[in-house]
Design an enzyme around this catalytic site. Structure first.
Site, PDB file in Angstrom:
ATOM      1  N   GLU A 159      19.725 -54.129 -29.564  1.00  0.00           N
ATOM      2  CA  GLU A 159      20.166 -55.297 -28.805  1.00  0.00           C
ATOM      3  C   GLU A 159      19.748 -55.190 -27.344  1.00  0.00           C
ATOM      4  OE1 GLU A 159      24.257 -57.835 -28.021  1.00  0.00           O
ATOM      5  OE2 GLU A 159      24.285 -56.084 -29.330  1.00  0.00           O
ATOM      6  N   ARG A 201      26.362 -41.500 -40.378  1.00  0.00           N
ATOM      7  CA  ARG A 201      27.303 -41.709 -41.485  1.00  0.00           C
ATOM      8  C   ARG A 201      26.599 -41.915 -42.817  1.00  0.00           C
ATOM      9  NH1 ARG A 201      29.788 -44.596 -37.153  1.00  0.00           N
ATOM     10  NH2 ARG A 201      28.680 -46.400 -37.913  1.00  0.00           N
TER      11      ARG A 201
END
Length: 183
Positions: free
Chosen positions: A104, A67
């Site tokens: 993560e 994006r």
């Protein structure tokens, strides 16, 4: 914040749609596609980011996949600067610089064409959202490894409840981090 900047912020916020429970229950997704579909809002966003590039003396713009490409490319055109895509590893042909970073749950890698950034370049990193900061941090490392200087990082939206800003501050080395909206 000036009245004009406040007006831009309100316009941008009004075009960001909240999507509850996406992509999983308990998550409130911030959908920017209505903003992109509105030419007035998209132009205001492009102008605001181009202004930051000018204010910080950028000579090139890096857009982060995917994006970030949508935002950075028109900003580069508006600011009269070159656009350099930072891609996921394995997506660019030719000689590249690659940087691994922690997610993560695991690791990822991004890369840039080795010849697209050089000493003397002042590079503004542009992305849609600052969340945990891993991709932005890795892009800063790539820029510096290429011999260029980081002019700053600019994002449409910062998720203030995540540690992206605190993770990025040491890597920025004094370069500015600007979020047009913080949620």
């Amino acid at each position: 914040m000036t009245a004009e900047a406040q007006g831009v912020t309100e316009l941008l916020l009004s075009r960001i749609r909240d999507v509850p429970d996406y992509p999983k229950p308990g998550v409130l997704f911030k959908d920017i596609t209505p903003l992109l579909a509105d030419p007035v809002a998209f132009t205001a966003l492009t102008d605001a980011l181009a202004g930051l590039c000018s204010a910080h003396g950028a000579t090139k713009i890096v857009g982060l996949e995917a994006r970030g490409f949508i935002l950075a490319a028109p900003v580069a055109v508006r600011a009269g600067l070159g656009f350099v895509p930072v891609r996921k590893a394995g997506k660019l042909p030719g000689a590249t610089l690659r940087q691994a970073y922690e997610l993560e749950y695991g690791t990822a890698e991004i890369e840039v064409h080795a010849e697209d950034l050089a000493a003397g370049d002042r590079v503004m990193v542009i992305d849609d959202v600052l969340a945990t900061g891993g991709t932005a941090e890795a892009s800063i490392e790539l820029i510096r490894r290429a011999g260029a200087e980081v002019a700053g990082v600019a994002v449409l939206m910062e998720l203030g409840f995540l540690p992206g800003r605190s993770r990025l501050e040491p890597a920025l080395g004094g370069a500015p981090l600007t979020a047009l909206i913080t949620v």
